[in-house]
Write an enzyme that holds these catalytic residues in place. Sequence first.
Site, short mmCIF file in Angstrom:
data_model
loop_
_atom_site.label_atom_id
_atom_site.label_comp_id
_atom_site.label_asym_id
_atom_site.label_seq_id
_atom_site.Cartn_x
_atom_site.Cartn_y
_atom_site.Cartn_z
CE LYS A 94 -3.44 4.97 -1.80
NZ LYS A 94 -4.49 5.41 -2.73
CE1 TYR A 118 -3.82 2.38 0.68
CE2 TYR A 118 -2.39 3.29 2.38
CZ TYR A 118 -3.52 3.38 1.60
OH TYR A 118 -4.35 4.46 1.71
#
Length: 231
Positions: free
Chosen positions: A156, A152
């Site tokens: 990002k 994750y």
Amino acid sequence: MRILITGANRGLGLALSQVGAERGHQILAGVRNLQKSTEKLIQSEMYKSISLLPLDVTDEESVSSAANAVKENFGTIDVIINNAGVLLERDKQIEELDLDQVKVTFDVNFFGPIRVVKHFLPLLMMGDRASIINISSEAGSMSNAYAGDYAYASSKTALNMFTQQLNQYVKSKKINVYSIHPGWIKTDMGGGRAPGDPIDTAKGIFDIIEGKREIDGENVFITYEGQPMPL
């Protein structure tokens, strides 16, 4: 304004759709599965300005078809909000990571926004109120990196880089481009212990879109309240 929102069927995407409709905007709610996404989005008379749009950000043909449908039915849009995202392999140590799940994470969180911008940018109106909003996370800050959320956080960080590049690409067209940290909010991703409300975050994001908050022109990675975030 006419606003495209991906991942609009739940969580922050649903809150963005609702707040946008309440403020009088026309919302094009991108959802992966129409049959599973209609109830909350059309349950109120208030949301007549929400149009459901089949859109799977991991499928370029789906994104292309959605863009063609918007062009045919509406012509142009004013704002793109890349909200669709996943949080996989959260509790895994690096030695335990399922790399197939890492690939899925990047497919949704990073390649998804690229696909959407690729096909919808030609429909985006130019001018001071035109915006591209990529929903990012404080986890994507390299200067605040931590050991965890590997898939994750890395996706990002990559999204933040894409936002920086995109900002340079469209600067001459007066299109605002931001990566926005939404805060820790009560969604399927954030969990029940999160202190924030997605409606409050959605209101802050729309204040930015509507020009109600002064943003330092040098900052593209910001909070939903318009404050700079460290890259």
